[in-house]
Write a protein that holds these residues in place. Structure first.
Motif, PDB file in Angstrom:
ATOM      1  N   ALA A 113       0.836  -1.204   0.000  1.00 39.60           N
ATOM      2  CA  ALA A 113       0.000   0.000   0.000  1.00 39.60           C
ATOM      3  C   ALA A 113       0.873   1.258   0.000  1.00 39.60           C
ATOM      4  O   ALA A 113       0.566   2.235  -0.699  1.00 39.60           O
ATOM      5  CB  ALA A 113      -0.935  -0.006   1.199  1.00 39.60           C
ATOM      6  N   GLU A 114       1.969   1.245   0.759  1.00 39.07           N
ATOM      7  CA  GLU A 114       2.891   2.386   0.780  1.00 39.07           C
ATOM      8  C   GLU A 114       3.533   2.577  -0.598  1.00 39.07           C
ATOM      9  O   GLU A 114       3.691   3.708  -1.069  1.00 39.07           O
ATOM     10  CB  GLU A 114       3.972   2.190   1.838  1.00 39.07           C
ATOM     11  CG  GLU A 114       3.474   2.242   3.255  1.00 39.07           C
ATOM     12  CD  GLU A 114       4.554   1.923   4.284  1.00 39.07           C
ATOM     13  OE1 GLU A 114       5.757   1.957   3.939  1.00 39.07           O
ATOM     14  OE2 GLU A 114       4.197   1.625   5.434  1.00 39.07           O
ATOM     15  N   MET A 115       3.905   1.483  -1.240  1.00 43.61           N
ATOM     16  CA  MET A 115       4.508   1.559  -2.574  1.00 43.61           C
ATOM     17  C   MET A 115       3.508   2.126  -3.584  1.00 43.61           C
ATOM     18  O   MET A 115       3.866   2.960  -4.424  1.00 43.61           O
ATOM     19  CB  MET A 115       4.987   0.180  -3.025  1.00 43.61           C
ATOM     20  CG  MET A 115       6.123  -0.358  -2.189  1.00 43.61           C
ATOM     21  SD  MET A 115       6.442  -2.086  -2.561  1.00 43.61           S
ATOM     22  CE  MET A 115       7.981  -1.928  -3.421  1.00 43.61           C
ATOM     23  N   LYS A 116       2.259   1.680  -3.487  1.00 41.94           N
ATOM     24  CA  LYS A 116       1.230   2.175  -4.399  1.00 41.94           C
ATOM     25  C   LYS A 116       0.964   3.657  -4.166  1.00 41.94           C
ATOM     26  O   LYS A 116       0.777   4.413  -5.117  1.00 41.94           O
ATOM     27  CB  LYS A 116      -0.054   1.356  -4.231  1.00 41.94           C
ATOM     28  CG  LYS A 116       0.072  -0.051  -4.798  1.00 41.94           C
ATOM     29  CD  LYS A 116      -1.106  -0.917  -4.422  1.00 41.94           C
ATOM     30  CE  LYS A 116      -2.255  -0.710  -5.375  1.00 41.94           C
ATOM     31  NZ  LYS A 116      -3.353  -1.678  -5.134  1.00 41.94           N
ATOM     32  N   GLU A 117       0.959   4.070  -2.902  1.00 35.24           N
ATOM     33  CA  GLU A 117       0.763   5.493  -2.612  1.00 35.24           C
ATOM     34  C   GLU A 117       1.887   6.309  -3.235  1.00 35.24           C
ATOM     35  O   GLU A 117       1.649   7.324  -3.885  1.00 35.24           O
ATOM     36  CB  GLU A 117       0.707   5.731  -1.107  1.00 35.24           C
ATOM     37  CG  GLU A 117       0.498   7.192  -0.745  1.00 35.24           C
ATOM     38  CD  GLU A 117       0.450   7.471   0.741  1.00 35.24           C
ATOM     39  OE1 GLU A 117      -0.095   8.523   1.105  1.00 35.24           O
ATOM     40  OE2 GLU A 117       0.956   6.649   1.535  1.00 35.24           O
ATOM     41  N   PHE A 118       3.117   5.868  -3.051  1.00 38.89           N
ATOM     42  CA  PHE A 118       4.263   6.571  -3.616  1.00 38.89           C
ATOM     43  C   PHE A 118       4.171   6.622  -5.141  1.00 38.89           C
ATOM     44  O   PHE A 118       4.448   7.665  -5.745  1.00 38.89           O
ATOM     45  CB  PHE A 118       5.571   5.897  -3.178  1.00 38.89           C
ATOM     46  CG  PHE A 118       6.800   6.579  -3.693  1.00 38.89           C
ATOM     47  CD1 PHE A 118       7.219   7.776  -3.153  1.00 38.89           C
ATOM     48  CD2 PHE A 118       7.549   6.017  -4.715  1.00 38.89           C
ATOM     49  CE1 PHE A 118       8.362   8.420  -3.615  1.00 38.89           C
ATOM     50  CE2 PHE A 118       8.692   6.641  -5.191  1.00 38.89           C
ATOM     51  CZ  PHE A 118       9.100   7.846  -4.643  1.00 38.89           C
ATOM     52  N   ALA A 119       3.766   5.528  -5.753  1.00 43.44           N
ATOM     53  CA  ALA A 119       3.647   5.480  -7.214  1.00 43.44           C
ATOM     54  C   ALA A 119       2.598   6.457  -7.732  1.00 43.44           C
ATOM     55  O   ALA A 119       2.668   6.891  -8.891  1.00 43.44           O
ATOM     56  CB  ALA A 119       3.310   4.056  -7.664  1.00 43.44           C
ATOM     57  N   GLY A 120       1.640   6.824  -6.898  1.00 41.09           N
ATOM     58  CA  GLY A 120       0.608   7.764  -7.300  1.00 41.09           C
ATOM     59  C   GLY A 120       1.048   9.217  -7.295  1.00 41.09           C
ATOM     60  O   GLY A 120       0.344  10.086  -7.811  1.00 41.09           O
ATOM     61  N   PHE A 121       2.208   9.515  -6.727  1.00 39.82           N
ATOM     62  CA  PHE A 121       2.717  10.878  -6.715  1.00 39.82           C
ATOM     63  C   PHE A 121       3.303  11.220  -8.082  1.00 39.82           C
ATOM     64  O   PHE A 121       3.736  10.340  -8.828  1.00 39.82           O
ATOM     65  CB  PHE A 121       3.795  11.062  -5.647  1.00 39.82           C
ATOM     66  CG  PHE A 121       3.341  10.803  -4.232  1.00 39.82           C
ATOM     67  CD1 PHE A 121       2.043  11.078  -3.828  1.00 39.82           C
ATOM     68  CD2 PHE A 121       4.218  10.277  -3.298  1.00 39.82           C
ATOM     69  CE1 PHE A 121       1.630  10.844  -2.526  1.00 39.82           C
ATOM     70  CE2 PHE A 121       3.819  10.043  -1.988  1.00 39.82           C
ATOM     71  CZ  PHE A 121       2.518  10.323  -1.604  1.00 39.82           C
ATOM     72  N   THR A 122       3.370  12.507  -8.398  1.00 36.60           N
ATOM     73  CA  THR A 122       3.987  12.932  -9.647  1.00 36.60           C
ATOM     74  C   THR A 122       5.471  12.577  -9.630  1.00 36.60           C
ATOM     75  O   THR A 122       6.063  12.356  -8.562  1.00 36.60           O
ATOM     76  CB  THR A 122       3.855  14.457  -9.844  1.00 36.60           C
ATOM     77  OG1 THR A 122       4.615  15.118  -8.829  1.00 36.60           O
ATOM     78  CG2 THR A 122       2.390  14.906  -9.813  1.00 36.60           C
ATOM     79  N   ALA A 123       6.080  12.556 -10.806  1.00 42.97           N
ATOM     80  CA  ALA A 123       7.512  12.250 -10.901  1.00 42.97           C
ATOM     81  C   ALA A 123       8.329  13.267 -10.095  1.00 42.97           C
ATOM     82  O   ALA A 123       9.299  12.899  -9.423  1.00 42.97           O
ATOM     83  CB  ALA A 123       7.953  12.237 -12.358  1.00 42.97           C
ATOM     84  N   ALA A 124       7.943  14.537 -10.130  1.00 43.03           N
ATOM     85  CA  ALA A 124       8.676  15.561  -9.388  1.00 43.03           C
ATOM     86  C   ALA A 124       8.562  15.332  -7.880  1.00 43.03           C
ATOM     87  O   ALA A 124       9.539  15.496  -7.142  1.00 43.03           O
ATOM     88  CB  ALA A 124       8.149  16.954  -9.748  1.00 43.03           C
ATOM     89  N   THR A 125       7.386  14.928  -7.424  1.00 48.21           N
ATOM     90  CA  THR A 125       7.204  14.644  -5.998  1.00 48.21           C
ATOM     91  C   THR A 125       8.004  13.422  -5.595  1.00 48.21           C
ATOM     92  O   THR A 125       8.679  13.428  -4.558  1.00 48.21           O
ATOM     93  CB  THR A 125       5.706  14.448  -5.673  1.00 48.21           C
ATOM     94  OG1 THR A 125       5.022  15.665  -5.955  1.00 48.21           O
ATOM     95  CG2 THR A 125       5.489  14.064  -4.223  1.00 48.21           C
ATOM     96  N   GLN A 126       7.970  12.369  -6.408  1.00 47.54           N
ATOM     97  CA  GLN A 126       8.753  11.172  -6.107  1.00 47.54           C
ATOM     98  C   GLN A 126      10.230  11.503  -6.008  1.00 47.54           C
ATOM     99  O   GLN A 126      10.922  11.054  -5.084  1.00 47.54           O
ATOM    100  CB  GLN A 126       8.538  10.111  -7.185  1.00 47.54           C
ATOM    101  CG  GLN A 126       7.179   9.469  -7.171  1.00 47.54           C
ATOM    102  CD  GLN A 126       7.030   8.430  -8.267  1.00 47.54           C
ATOM    103  OE1 GLN A 126       8.000   8.009  -8.901  1.00 47.54           O
ATOM    104  NE2 GLN A 126       5.804   8.008  -8.505  1.00 47.54           N
ATOM    105  N   ARG A 127      10.720  12.302  -6.926  1.00 47.29           N
ATOM    106  CA  ARG A 127      12.135  12.677  -6.933  1.00 47.29           C
ATOM    107  C   ARG A 127      12.473  13.461  -5.667  1.00 47.29           C
ATOM    108  O   ARG A 127      13.494  13.214  -5.021  1.00 47.29           O
ATOM    109  CB  ARG A 127      12.437  13.510  -8.182  1.00 47.29           C
ATOM    110  CG  ARG A 127      13.894  13.823  -8.381  1.00 47.29           C
ATOM    111  CD  ARG A 127      14.097  14.550  -9.732  1.00 47.29           C
ATOM    112  NE  ARG A 127      15.465  14.458 -10.162  1.00 47.29           N
ATOM    113  CZ  ARG A 127      16.457  15.204  -9.665  1.00 47.29           C
ATOM    114  NH1 ARG A 127      16.214  16.097  -8.740  1.00 47.29           N
ATOM    115  NH2 ARG A 127      17.692  15.055 -10.106  1.00 47.29           N
TER     116      ARG A 127
END
Length: 183
Positions: free
Chosen positions: A15-29
């Motif tokens: 669930a944490e991985m899926k939440e992170f994947a839902g963020f924009t590329a800039a947010t993930q970076r």
């Protein structure tokens, strides 16, 4: 024999991985970069800076993040009003820096990062710190509006918080040249 994760732990990590994947590329970076800076995982400057402006931003972030240890140590274990000020003031300042970078554009992205920087114990304090930092005048009014609208009523008025520590800490992933792979 190696210890195995319980099914619930695996589901929560997913669930944490899926939440992170839902963020924009800039947010993930920005989250990965911030974790490298805040948890002193790697040389964030050499890994993340693409130009002098970003290098200056990472240096400034490292200076602001020097307060993480103090914030962790000051985390109140109850709602004692005397313990709140020494804790909340630096947490709001740190939050204001991160929100001012323009990469954390929602409460969920902010919460995701701060749970990892400070631990699960900080969860009850995050809505107040986020709302305080989001309302500060150094942010553009459009960003303030977007940030404040991103926190749900449920998050702002929760009656309790999980004490389960986060288990997924995203890191830099090297790109693979798929053309160089054998057929």
């Amino acid at each position: 024999m190696a210890a195995r994760a319980k099914p619930a732990e695996g589901a929560m990590t997913l669930a944490e991985m899926k939440e992170f994947a839902g963020f924009t590329a800039a947010t993930q970076r920005y989250v990965r970069r911030s974790l490298d800076v805040g948890l002193e995982r790697d040389d964030a400057l050499s890994r993340w800076s693409r130009d002098v402006v970003e290098a200056a931003s990472i240096r400034a972030q490292a200076r602001v993040y020097e307060r993480l240890g103090d914030i962790r140590a000051l985390l109140p274990n109850d709602s004692d009003l005397n313990a709140i000020e020494p804790f909340m003031a630096p947490l709001v300042t740190l939050s204001a820096f991160d929100l001012g970078q323009g990469r954390l554009t929602s409460f969920s992205a902010y919460r995701f990062l701060y749970e990892r920087l400070l631990g699960a114990e900080v969860r009850p304090w995050l809505p107040a710190a986020f709302c305080s930092a989001s309302a500060l005048p150094h942010l553009h009014p459009d960003l303030r509006r977007k940030l404040l609208q991103s926190i749900s009523e449920a998050a702002a008025t929760a009656s309790g918080w999980s004490n389960r520590q986060p288990s997924f800490f995203p890191q830099w992933v090297e790109k693979i040249d798929t053309n160089a792979l054998p057929n």
